[in-house]
Motif scaffolding. Structure first.
Motif, PDB file in Angstrom:
ATOM      1  N   GLN A 127       0.826  -1.203   0.000  1.00 32.89           N
ATOM      2  CA  GLN A 127       0.000   0.000   0.000  1.00 32.89           C
ATOM      3  C   GLN A 127       0.867   1.263   0.000  1.00 32.89           C
ATOM      4  OE1 GLN A 127      -3.527  -0.463   2.185  1.00 32.89           O
ATOM      5  NE2 GLN A 127      -3.814   1.711   2.551  1.00 32.89           N
ATOM      6  N   ARG A 128       1.964   1.225   0.771  1.00 27.27           N
ATOM      7  CA  ARG A 128       2.846   2.395   0.824  1.00 27.27           C
ATOM      8  C   ARG A 128       3.448   2.671  -0.543  1.00 27.27           C
ATOM      9  NH1 ARG A 128       4.677   5.715   3.236  1.00 27.27           N
ATOM     10  NH2 ARG A 128       6.928   5.621   3.294  1.00 27.27           N
ATOM     11  N   LEU A 129       3.926   1.615  -1.186  1.00 21.17           N
ATOM     12  CA  LEU A 129       4.542   1.797  -2.500  1.00 21.17           C
ATOM     13  C   LEU A 129       3.510   2.265  -3.508  1.00 21.17           C
ATOM     14  CD1 LEU A 129       6.947  -1.260  -2.511  1.00 21.17           C
ATOM     15  CD2 LEU A 129       7.579   1.148  -2.429  1.00 21.17           C
ATOM     16  N   CYS A 130       2.300   1.750  -3.357  1.00 17.98           N
ATOM     17  CA  CYS A 130       1.236   2.137  -4.275  1.00 17.98           C
ATOM     18  C   CYS A 130       0.936   3.624  -4.161  1.00 17.98           C
ATOM     19  CB  CYS A 130      -0.007   1.305  -3.975  1.00 17.98           C
ATOM     20  SG  CYS A 130      -1.448   1.848  -4.859  1.00 17.98           S
ATOM     21  N   GLU A 131       0.814   4.122  -2.935  1.00 18.53           N
ATOM     22  CA  GLU A 131       0.469   5.543  -2.776  1.00 18.53           C
ATOM     23  C   GLU A 131       1.633   6.445  -3.172  1.00 18.53           C
ATOM     24  OE1 GLU A 131      -0.466   5.500   1.447  1.00 18.53           O
ATOM     25  OE2 GLU A 131       1.395   6.566   1.870  1.00 18.53           O
ATOM     26  N   MET A 132       2.851   5.904  -3.167  1.00 15.33           N
ATOM     27  CA  MET A 132       3.996   6.694  -3.627  1.00 15.33           C
ATOM     28  C   MET A 132       4.089   6.674  -5.155  1.00 15.33           C
ATOM     29  SD  MET A 132       5.494   7.821  -0.848  1.00 15.33           S
ATOM     30  CE  MET A 132       7.180   8.268  -1.228  1.00 15.33           C
ATOM     31  N   GLY A 133       3.260   5.877  -5.789  1.00 16.86           N
ATOM     32  CA  GLY A 133       3.205   5.898  -7.250  1.00 16.86           C
ATOM     33  C   GLY A 133       3.722   4.650  -7.947  1.00 16.86           C
ATOM     34  N   PHE A 134       4.144   3.635  -7.184  1.00 20.27           N
ATOM     35  CA  PHE A 134       4.622   2.409  -7.826  1.00 20.27           C
ATOM     36  C   PHE A 134       3.444   1.538  -8.238  1.00 20.27           C
ATOM     37  CE2 PHE A 134       8.388   3.676  -5.511  1.00 20.27           C
ATOM     38  CZ  PHE A 134       9.387   3.433  -6.443  1.00 20.27           C
TER      39      PHE A 134
END
Lengths: 80, 679
Positions: free
Chosen positions: A30-37
């Motif tokens: 989820q963290r990587l997703c919200e950072m744009g990954f």
């Protein structure tokens, strides 16, 4: 032009690649997703320290990733 | 305006500011509210809440700065705070600050805000940087697709602020437009609809947008899940949720969370395709920021540049601060003499002149260097260098089992340990947070500076930069050592993932840096005005009693307490009652140590310095500075540690280990120095 899928940490610095998958725990994903990954986004290693963190170019931004995290992002090199 | 909460006045409009970190949200907040902010806490949590006012044609707009977040999940407290505030219905409007030069990621938060049904206005900030990158954005098309007003702004140059306010006032009057929805695909939509219908009867989430609740429930959002579980129908809902989730997974091969994220980014890339044109398809590979980074984050140059910039920060603080200290000192001497003469009663004259003005003055004298160091830290933050420092220090921090992000609280600790310990919240992992909280007090805060300045002024004027830097570096070295020990013996486990945005370098604006400096410096003055003021009076009372003793003499209560504890400090070179008493009162706030010496040795720089020169030696002075650096954090820091760790045990541990460590280090310095013939 089928290219191998490899962890971002193993990508040759300077080469463009596309994110194929993010593995790992729910929180990290989820963290990587919200950072744009997101799947399909374009990434490149801008700089890396041996055994240290990497600076990744993602979209228009720059993101620092620890080695361990970079191994959890699966990418596919694109020909440029 | 149609206010919907009793708390706000009839004509007041409430606007929440939401946006990613580094989107220019703070600059926009400053533009809207000027320099006058109200700083407090969000109810029940330690996340800082900043509010200000903007008045336009008699319309009062209350601007609430929401924590900077990348999304509105429920993992971090920041995100939960922002989310709950938007859902509370208190804000008439949410202004979403979007970095136009980095649209993809910034719009992720925007989609979440829209899905929550927030009444939104988008500020496309850093519009000039987007133009410079030759990114052309069709504002009308974007506003049309999202059904919200879109205003271009350049917050650092205060451009577009007025247009933004106009759009906000207009939108607040109208209320949210048509419902925004992202199409999650035919594998998911029927399930979402079923869940939505079932949720309509659930009391605990009835007031929330039903589709959003259904989506969050499928994503496995813990907060929403918890709320649903409180309802009577929890069993049925959870069963339905699992059924829908399983269906989505079997049809798409993805869990709902991943599918939804893909769809949101899919929507964003569609939006960008429709509204954004990039002139040059080949990206300017080496932007200015990258070029600077080639040097600054270079494998070999990174460290030296980092240490040089830290050294420059301290030199700047003292070279500029010293002459200013002189002026403030003269002012307080003049004030003390004048005030003392006003009172005929000897006791009251002594309380005012020796106690209050002498004690508080001795602390306030250090306002110049404290403001200067906050100025320097703000400059490093606003320019983007702080994130580079975290990157450079990551390898180093890795040895402590931490990562580079822990380094930022540690640097803030040089200003004040309290915000530094609070900044540890940005560390997601409990183990990282605990270790960082425990070692942060070893970062020499601005309040310890007065102690160094006092002793350095008495003994080491020729090498002041060097001596003071040595204390800072000693603190850092000990933090490393303790970090390693804590990791080995107290917090075993793996290093948590390191993910951090590296914002492009920006030329900081003077206004931004000054506001930043002022907020932090003012917090210090307020503390000086409250805690220190009361401590100074307590000290004065102890120094004046029992009745009839000479002020602050060995015979006073103060002298008795100090005298009782003095032998403990004899092996450290400062076994005097004055030093012991100063250290005890220094617990209340480290800068009180100086105020204390001001009281016991007499006010006035000349008298204080000469008293120290006759009663101390350079070696004992250095040992004392080492002790002051390390021993038990001040009450404010202790209270913060308690609040952040939520454990008296760890708070007690933080106090105990630092006391023991301080004693050992001062012992080593003093006895070692004597062996080397320095004493």
């Amino acid at each position: 032009m089928l290219n191998a899928v490899l962890p971002l940490g193993f990508l040759t610095p300077g080469r463009d690649a596309v994110v194929r998958d993010v593995v790992g725990g729910k929180e990290l994903r989820q963290r990587l997703c919200e950072m744009g990954f997101a799947r399909g986004s374009l990434v490149r290693i801008v700089q890396s320290q041996p055994c240290g963190p990497l600076i990744i170019s993602l979209g228009d931004g720059r993101i620092v990733l620890g080695r361990g995290v970079a191994q959890k992002i699966m990418v596919e090199e694109v020909d440029n | 305006m149609q206010g919907n909460s009793e708390a706000k006045s009839l004509n007041e409009m409430v606007v929440g500011l939401a946006g990613n970190p580094n989107s220019g949200k703070t600059s926009m907040f400053n533009n809207l509210t000027g320099a006058r902010h109200q700083v407090g806490n969000w109810p029940g949590v330690t996340v800082e809440k900043k509010e200000g006012r903007h008045v336009r044609d008699g319309q009062v707009i209350r601007v609430v700065d929401l924590p900077g977040t990348y999304s509105l999940g429920a993992f971090s407290e920041d995100e939960a705070v922002a989310r709950n505030y938007i859902l509370s219905g208190e804000p008439d409007l949410v202004v979403n600050i979007v970095d136009a030069s980095n649209l993809e990621r910034n719009l992720y938060l925007t989609t979440q805000l829209l899905e929550m049904g927030a009444n939104l206005v988008i500020a496309l900030n850093m519009f000039d940087e987007a133009e410079k990158k030759q990114i052309k954005i069709d504002l009308e098309a974007m506003a049309g697709i999202l059904a919200v007003p879109v205003v271009p702004t350049v917050a650092v140059r205060n451009k577009g602020t007025s247009e933004l306010v106009t759009a906000a006032v207009g939108a607040a009057g109208k209320g949210p437009g048509r419902t925004f929805r992202i199409d999650y695909g035919r594998e998911a939509e029927p399930g979402i609809a079923r869940l939505e219908k079932a949720l309509a009867a659930v009391q605990t989430v009835k007031h929330l947008p039903a589709r959003w609740v259904a989506v969050k429930l499928l994503e496995g959002d813990e907060n929403i899940y918890g709320r649903v579980m409180q309802s009577l129908k929890a069993g049925d809902i959870v069963k339905l949720r699992d059924e829908v989730a399983a269906h989505i997974e079997s049809m798409t091969g993805l869990d709902p969370e991943s599918l939804f994220a893909d769809r949101r980014y899919g929507f964003i890339s569609g939006l960008i395709k429709e509204t954004v044109t990039r002139k040059s398809t080949t990206e300017d590979r080496l932007s200015i920021s990258d070029r600077i980074d080639r040097v600054v984050t270079n494998r070999f140059l990174g460290m030296p540049i980092f240490f040089l910039s830290m050294f420059a920060v301290f030199q700047f603080t003292f070279a500029l601060g010293d002459p200013l200290i002189g002026y403030v000192e003269e002012f307080f001497e003049w004030l003390g003499e004048g005030a003392g003469a006003l009172f005929t009663n000897e006791l009251i004259a002594s309380l005012v002149a020796d106690g209050i003005i002498g004690g508080v003055g001795a602390v306030l004298v250090f306002i110049p260097p404290i403001f200067l160091i906050f100025f320097a830290i703000s400059l490093l933050e606003d320019s983007g260098y702080m994130a580079r420092a975290a990157y450079i220090m990551d390898r180093f921090m890795h040895r402590l089992g931490l990562h580079g992000k822990s380094f930022i609280p540690l640097i803030v600790g040089f200003g004040c340990n309290v915000p530094a310990i609070m900044a540890c919240r940005t560390l997601e992992n409990r183990r990282d947070r605990m270790i960082t909280i425990l070692i942060t007090p070893l970062m020499s805060c601005a309040a310890r500076l007065p102690i160094y300045v006092l002793f350095v002024g008495a003994f080491f004027t020729a090498f002041q930069g060097l001596i003071i830097s040595s204390l800072y570096f000693l603190g850092i070295a000990l933090a490393i050592m303790m970090g390693i020990l804590f990791k080995r013996f107290l917090f075993k486990g793996e290093v948590s993932p390191f993910v951090m945005e590296l914002p492009p370098y920006r030329v900081p604006t003077l206004k931004g840096v000054l506001i930043h400096m002022w907020e932090r410096g003012w917090a210090f003055i307020k503390r000086a005005g409250t805690i220190i003021f009361s401590v100074v009076i307590v000290i004065w009372v102890f120094a004046s009693l029992p009745a009839g003793v000479e002020f602050a003499s060995r015979e006073s209560y103060l002298g008795a307490i100090g005298g009782f504890l003095a032998p403990v400090f004899t092996p450290l070179g400062f076994g005097t009652w004055e030093a012991a008493a100063a250290l005890i009162f220094g617990l209340l706030a480290k800068e009180v140590v100086v105020g204390m010496f001001g009281v016991v040795y007499g006010i006035g720089e000349d008298r204080l310095t000469s008293a120290i020169q006759t009663l101390w030696t350079p070696l004992s002075a250095y040992a004392f500075m080492v002790m002051s650096l390390i021993y038990i954090p001040c009450v404010a820091a202790i209270a913060t540690i308690k609040r952040e760790t939520n454990s008296w045990r760890w708070t007690g541990f933080a106090m105990a280990y630092s006391l023991v460590l301080g004693w050992i280090m001062a012992f080593l310095v003093y006895q070692g120095g004597r062996l080397l013939g320095l004493g």
